[in-house]
Every structure is written in C-alpha cells, then in structure tokens.
Design a protein around this motif. Structure first.
Motif, PDB file in Angstrom:
ATOM      1  N   THR A  73       6.117   8.303 -13.857  1.00 17.70           N
ATOM      2  CA  THR A  73       6.231   8.441 -12.266  1.00 17.70           C
ATOM      3  C   THR A  73       5.406   7.389 -11.924  1.00 17.70           C
ATOM      4  O   THR A  73       4.732   6.720 -12.564  1.00 17.70           O
ATOM      5  CB  THR A  73       6.069   9.858 -11.881  1.00 17.70           C
ATOM      6  OG1 THR A  73       4.618   9.961 -12.206  1.00 17.70           O
ATOM      7  CG2 THR A  73       6.576  10.779 -12.519  1.00 17.70           C
ATOM      8  N   PHE A  74       5.807   6.918 -10.540  1.00 14.29           N
ATOM      9  CA  PHE A  74       4.840   6.186  -9.806  1.00 14.29           C
ATOM     10  C   PHE A  74       3.566   6.600  -9.631  1.00 14.29           C
ATOM     11  O   PHE A  74       2.617   5.591  -9.751  1.00 14.29           O
ATOM     12  CB  PHE A  74       5.640   6.147  -8.299  1.00 14.29           C
ATOM     13  CG  PHE A  74       6.616   5.432  -7.966  1.00 14.29           C
ATOM     14  CD1 PHE A  74       6.817   3.949  -7.963  1.00 14.29           C
ATOM     15  CD2 PHE A  74       7.926   6.076  -7.965  1.00 14.29           C
ATOM     16  CE1 PHE A  74       8.132   3.418  -7.828  1.00 14.29           C
ATOM     17  CE2 PHE A  74       9.088   5.347  -7.892  1.00 14.29           C
ATOM     18  CZ  PHE A  74       9.378   4.299  -7.599  1.00 14.29           C
ATOM     19  N   TRP A  75       3.304   7.712  -9.756  1.00  9.44           N
ATOM     20  CA  TRP A  75       1.933   8.194  -9.905  1.00  9.44           C
ATOM     21  C   TRP A  75       0.991   7.866 -11.043  1.00  9.44           C
ATOM     22  O   TRP A  75      -0.016   7.489 -10.963  1.00  9.44           O
ATOM     23  CB  TRP A  75       1.552  10.012  -9.549  1.00  9.44           C
ATOM     24  CG  TRP A  75       0.514  10.364  -9.655  1.00  9.44           C
ATOM     25  CD1 TRP A  75       0.026  11.263 -10.491  1.00  9.44           C
ATOM     26  CD2 TRP A  75      -0.771  10.213  -8.763  1.00  9.44           C
ATOM     27  NE1 TRP A  75      -1.423  11.576 -10.403  1.00  9.44           N
ATOM     28  CE2 TRP A  75      -1.865  10.825  -9.235  1.00  9.44           C
ATOM     29  CE3 TRP A  75      -0.798   9.485  -7.743  1.00  9.44           C
ATOM     30  CZ2 TRP A  75      -3.061  10.901  -8.577  1.00  9.44           C
ATOM     31  CZ3 TRP A  75      -1.910   9.404  -7.032  1.00  9.44           C
ATOM     32  CH2 TRP A  75      -2.971  10.350  -7.546  1.00  9.44           C
ATOM     33  N   ASP A  76       1.881   7.785 -12.356  1.00 10.71           N
ATOM     34  CA  ASP A  76       1.137   7.523 -13.396  1.00 10.71           C
ATOM     35  C   ASP A  76       0.930   5.919 -13.514  1.00 10.71           C
ATOM     36  O   ASP A  76      -0.308   5.618 -13.841  1.00 10.71           O
ATOM     37  CB  ASP A  76       2.287   7.578 -14.793  1.00 10.71           C
ATOM     38  CG  ASP A  76       2.610   8.874 -15.022  1.00 10.71           C
ATOM     39  OD1 ASP A  76       1.622   9.877 -14.621  1.00 10.71           O
ATOM     40  OD2 ASP A  76       3.701   9.426 -15.211  1.00 10.71           O
ATOM     41  N   SER A  77       1.937   4.982 -12.706  1.00 10.87           N
ATOM     42  CA  SER A  77       1.308   3.625 -12.609  1.00 10.87           C
ATOM     43  C   SER A  77       0.065   3.557 -11.659  1.00 10.87           C
ATOM     44  O   SER A  77      -0.451   2.541 -11.893  1.00 10.87           O
ATOM     45  CB  SER A  77       2.919   2.903 -12.240  1.00 10.87           C
ATOM     46  OG  SER A  77       2.951   3.569 -10.962  1.00 10.87           O
ATOM     47  N   ILE A  78       0.015   4.299 -10.737  1.00  5.67           N
ATOM     48  CA  ILE A  78      -1.007   4.035  -9.649  1.00  5.67           C
ATOM     49  C   ILE A  78      -2.200   4.613 -10.562  1.00  5.67           C
ATOM     50  O   ILE A  78      -3.389   3.732 -10.195  1.00  5.67           O
ATOM     51  CB  ILE A  78      -0.740   5.025  -8.622  1.00  5.67           C
ATOM     52  CG1 ILE A  78       0.419   4.363  -7.777  1.00  5.67           C
ATOM     53  CG2 ILE A  78      -2.262   4.988  -7.829  1.00  5.67           C
ATOM     54  CD1 ILE A  78       0.751   5.383  -6.655  1.00  5.67           C
ATOM     55  N   ILE A  79      -2.110   5.547 -11.186  1.00  3.48           N
ATOM     56  CA  ILE A  79      -3.397   5.830 -11.997  1.00  3.48           C
ATOM     57  C   ILE A  79      -3.740   4.811 -13.003  1.00  3.48           C
ATOM     58  O   ILE A  79      -5.133   4.515 -13.099  1.00  3.48           O
ATOM     59  CB  ILE A  79      -3.260   7.173 -12.794  1.00  3.48           C
ATOM     60  CG1 ILE A  79      -3.181   8.457 -11.782  1.00  3.48           C
ATOM     61  CG2 ILE A  79      -4.586   7.778 -13.788  1.00  3.48           C
ATOM     62  CD1 ILE A  79      -2.599   9.656 -12.511  1.00  3.48           C
ATOM     63  N   VAL A  80      -3.102   4.268 -13.680  1.00  4.50           N
ATOM     64  CA  VAL A  80      -3.299   3.252 -14.658  1.00  4.50           C
ATOM     65  C   VAL A  80      -3.772   1.967 -14.099  1.00  4.50           C
ATOM     66  O   VAL A  80      -4.564   1.202 -14.625  1.00  4.50           O
ATOM     67  CB  VAL A  80      -1.870   2.839 -15.487  1.00  4.50           C
ATOM     68  CG1 VAL A  80      -2.327   1.762 -16.456  1.00  4.50           C
ATOM     69  CG2 VAL A  80      -1.821   4.318 -16.234  1.00  4.50           C
ATOM     70  N   LEU A 111       4.598  -3.614 -12.203  1.00  2.00           N
ATOM     71  CA  LEU A 111       4.243  -4.388 -10.948  1.00  2.00           C
ATOM     72  C   LEU A 111       3.291  -3.560 -10.123  1.00  2.00           C
ATOM     73  O   LEU A 111       2.265  -4.084  -9.507  1.00  2.00           O
ATOM     74  CB  LEU A 111       5.558  -4.606 -10.011  1.00  2.00           C
ATOM     75  CG  LEU A 111       6.557  -5.595 -10.900  1.00  2.00           C
ATOM     76  CD1 LEU A 111       7.680  -5.740 -10.070  1.00  2.00           C
ATOM     77  CD2 LEU A 111       5.712  -6.934 -11.156  1.00  2.00           C
ATOM     78  N   ILE A 112       3.572  -2.199  -9.958  1.00  2.00           N
ATOM     79  CA  ILE A 112       2.615  -1.353  -9.099  1.00  2.00           C
ATOM     80  C   ILE A 112       1.297  -1.550  -9.623  1.00  2.00           C
ATOM     81  O   ILE A 112       0.096  -1.650  -8.966  1.00  2.00           O
ATOM     82  CB  ILE A 112       2.967   0.120  -9.242  1.00  2.00           C
ATOM     83  CG1 ILE A 112       4.341   0.219  -8.308  1.00  2.00           C
ATOM     84  CG2 ILE A 112       2.161   0.824  -8.571  1.00  2.00           C
ATOM     85  CD1 ILE A 112       5.135   1.648  -8.190  1.00  2.00           C
ATOM     86  N   ALA A 113       1.043  -1.311 -11.046  1.00  2.00           N
ATOM     87  CA  ALA A 113      -0.414  -1.222 -11.767  1.00  2.00           C
ATOM     88  C   ALA A 113      -1.071  -2.668 -11.507  1.00  2.00           C
ATOM     89  O   ALA A 113      -2.372  -2.725 -11.366  1.00  2.00           O
ATOM     90  CB  ALA A 113      -0.266  -0.785 -13.203  1.00  2.00           C
ATOM     91  N   THR A 114      -0.213  -3.830 -11.650  1.00  2.00           N
ATOM     92  CA  THR A 114      -0.676  -5.118 -11.523  1.00  2.00           C
ATOM     93  C   THR A 114      -1.092  -5.137 -10.013  1.00  2.00           C
ATOM     94  O   THR A 114      -2.124  -5.861  -9.916  1.00  2.00           O
ATOM     95  CB  THR A 114       0.234  -5.963 -12.083  1.00  2.00           C
ATOM     96  OG1 THR A 114       0.810  -5.774 -13.044  1.00  2.00           O
ATOM     97  CG2 THR A 114      -0.063  -7.484 -11.583  1.00  2.00           C
ATOM     98  N   ALA A 115      -0.388  -4.975  -9.049  1.00  2.00           N
ATOM     99  CA  ALA A 115      -0.649  -5.041  -7.725  1.00  2.00           C
ATOM    100  C   ALA A 115      -1.988  -4.454  -7.534  1.00  2.00           C
ATOM    101  O   ALA A 115      -2.884  -4.891  -6.480  1.00  2.00           O
ATOM    102  CB  ALA A 115       0.511  -4.713  -6.688  1.00  2.00           C
ATOM    103  N   GLY A 152      -5.023  -6.296  -8.787  1.00  2.00           N
ATOM    104  CA  GLY A 152      -5.229  -7.506  -8.013  1.00  2.00           C
ATOM    105  C   GLY A 152      -6.023  -7.139  -6.868  1.00  2.00           C
ATOM    106  O   GLY A 152      -6.997  -8.048  -6.727  1.00  2.00           O
ATOM    107  N   VAL A 153      -5.777  -6.613  -6.091  1.00  2.00           N
ATOM    108  CA  VAL A 153      -6.125  -6.304  -4.902  1.00  2.00           C
ATOM    109  C   VAL A 153      -7.619  -5.866  -5.063  1.00  2.00           C
ATOM    110  O   VAL A 153      -8.582  -6.089  -4.381  1.00  2.00           O
ATOM    111  CB  VAL A 153      -5.328  -5.451  -3.916  1.00  2.00           C
ATOM    112  CG1 VAL A 153      -6.055  -5.011  -2.562  1.00  2.00           C
ATOM    113  CG2 VAL A 153      -4.111  -6.136  -3.425  1.00  2.00           C
ATOM    114  N   LEU A 154      -7.608  -4.698  -5.740  1.00  2.00           N
ATOM    115  CA  LEU A 154      -8.841  -3.729  -5.712  1.00  2.00           C
ATOM    116  C   LEU A 154      -9.893  -4.591  -6.655  1.00  2.00           C
ATOM    117  O   LEU A 154     -10.972  -4.581  -6.420  1.00  2.00           O
ATOM    118  CB  LEU A 154      -8.665  -2.150  -6.314  1.00  2.00           C
ATOM    119  CG  LEU A 154      -8.047  -1.206  -5.536  1.00  2.00           C
ATOM    120  CD1 LEU A 154      -7.821   0.078  -6.080  1.00  2.00           C
ATOM    121  CD2 LEU A 154      -8.492  -1.341  -4.234  1.00  2.00           C
ATOM    122  N   GLY A 155      -9.183  -5.066  -7.839  1.00  2.00           N
ATOM    123  CA  GLY A 155     -10.144  -5.899  -8.730  1.00  2.00           C
ATOM    124  C   GLY A 155     -10.917  -7.104  -7.991  1.00  2.00           C
ATOM    125  O   GLY A 155     -12.174  -7.347  -8.271  1.00  2.00           O
TER     126      GLY A 155
END
Length: 289
Positions: A160-167, A104-108, A111-114
């Motif tokens: 981690t959350f950081w991994d999902s943010i990076i992806v 969900l984090i990576a998708t959000a 979605g926003v930045l894309g």
C-alpha cells in the motif's frame, strides 16, 4: 633521490587508499552495516580525506551500476510495466505501475527529509561516539527483526501507499552514519508486513534512485581537482574495485537473508561500535563533506 622516493611513495599510497576505499564502499553499501559509517571510519583511521565529495560520489556510481546490472530484469519490468500501464491501462501491468509509484514515494520522502536532517545535524553526527551509538541501534534493530518479529506475507500486489511511506521514513534515518540504508529499509519493510523476497527487492531497487538522486544533487562538488589529486588510473581502479565488491555484497546479503542470518551482521555492528568508541579519538574527526 630521497625526493623521488617520497614522490613514488605518495603515488603508491594514493593508489592503495583508492583501492581500500573502493573495497570498503563496495562491500558495505548493500550490507546492513552502514557504508557511510565505514567510509568515515576509514578516513579517520587513515587520518586522511579526499577533497570534497567528488571521490565518494564517484564510488557510489559504481555501486549503483552494480545493483542495476544485478537486478536488471526487475528494473526493466518495473519501468516497462509503469509506462505500459499509463499508456494502455492493462490489468497485468498494474502491479508494476504501483510498485514504481511506491519506489518514487519512498525516494521523495528520503530526499526531502534526509536533506533537512542532514542540514540540522551537520557534522555533529560524524563523531566516533555518535557513530558507535548508531551502529548499536542498527544491530539491535537487526536482532529484533530476526528473532522477535513474525515475517508478513505482503507482496508487490498487496503493498500500500502507507507501506512506502513507512519505508521512506525508515530510509531517511540512513543519513546518520552508523544507520544502514539497506538495514533500515529491510527492517522497516518487514515491520510493515512485507515478505522477505519483496522486502529485499524493494530495498535494492530503492537504492537506485536514492544514490542517483544524491549524486545529481552533489554534482556541483565534482571538480577536476579530484582527478588531478588521485589520478585517472587510480580512479579507474577504485571504480572497478567498488563495482566488483558491490556485486559481492549484494550476493552475500541475499544468501544470508535466505538463511535468516541477520544476527551475524548485528554482532558485527556491536563489535565495530565498541572498537570505534574505544580506539578512535574524537579529536581526529575531520570534515568529510
């Protein structure tokens, strides 16, 4: 007689193009070679475009259906584990719960930045020189991750959350034609330290909400004009073709990754970049929606 022959030929060409677009979309959606670039290139080669984004949306639904069917067990485990952990807080469901959160984090982020990136760059990123350059970047990234990066050992348990943010940030770049979504997520996930199996699983499951989300956002572009223009039968055939070739693309990529052969996709990207830059006239670029 000539009029009838012309009309028959028009119907045949429309069916032929629908099949070609289905093959292109299906086989390239999950390979690290940028399906968006191939769709744009195919339209430029044909000198033709379907009205609006309706047809592309339709084909993407076939691709997401393929990945949902292929990974149905993984998808079911994540969904059930996610909600079971919310309801009962069982330790055995914790991994799937957080894996769902990471999706969900990576998708959000994507979605926003894309959306912001697309609005800023608009059609300037759909020119043959830009697509060729992006394909080169994709190829270089694949070579780097294949030859010069040591694969990590993170799994769903240790992400981690950081991994999902990076992806999520890496996946955002896939709005650029020539930057592969599957390639970007795989490369960034491996750079973040995920092992190959987890990176592949994460990349494919991320495709589901991303594709479905972009489809929902673009539903206002769907109209009966697309059905009237292409025809119900042609649409049905293109959907089936896309679905079948999407499954082929998924299986192909997984087998290649097991044999560490991303280098072949990189070479393909380089060759395609040269062909696009050399043979496609920038003046033929049209609005593809």
């Amino acid at each position: 007689m000539n009029k009838l022959h012309t009309e028959e030929r028009k119907i045949f060409v429309t069916l032929f193009e629908a099949i070609i677009f289905g093959i292109v979309q299906g086989i390239t959606e999950f390979l690290p070679i940028s399906s968006t670039a191939h769709i744009v290139i195919t339209q430029l080669i044909f000198g033709y475009t379907f009205p609006g984004l309706s047809f592309e949306i339709f084909l993407h639904l076939a691709s997401v259906l393929a990945v949902m069917i292929y990974f149905w067990r993984d998808l079911l485990n994540v969904i059930t584990g996610f909600f079971k952990y919310i309801a009962k807080r069982n330790r055995e469901d914790r991994t799937q719960f957080f894996f769902g959160i990471y999706i969900l984090i990576a998708t959000a982020i994507t979605g926003v930045l894309g959306k912001l990136l697309t609005d800023v760059t608009a059609d300037s990123i759909k020119t043959p020189p830009f697509i060729a350059g992006a394909l080169v970047v994709t190829g270089l990234s694949l070579i780097f991750i294949e030859r010069f990066h040591r694969v990590g050992n993170k799994t769903e348990d240790t992400m981690t959350f950081w991994d999902s943010i990076i992806v999520g940030l890496g996946q955002t770049l896939a709005v650029i034609p020539g930057i592969s979504r599957s390639g970007a997520t795989l490369v960034v996930a491996l750079l973040a330290g995920l092992n190959r199996d987890t990176a592949v699983r994460y990349s494919f499951l991320l495709a589901i909400p991303v594709i479905l989300g972009s489809t929902v956002l673009a539903l206002d572009d769907f109209s009966m004009t697309m059905v009237d223009y292409i025809g119900p039968f042609n649409l049905f055939i293109s959907f089936i073709v896309t679905f079948v070739f999407s499954l082929i693309g998924i299986i192909w990529l997984i087998n290649f990754l097991k044999q560490s052969k991303l280098i072949y996709f990189a070479i393909y990207c380089f060759i395609l970049a040269i062909l696009v830059y050399t043979f496609i006239d920038p003046s033929t670029v049209m609005d593809v929606g």
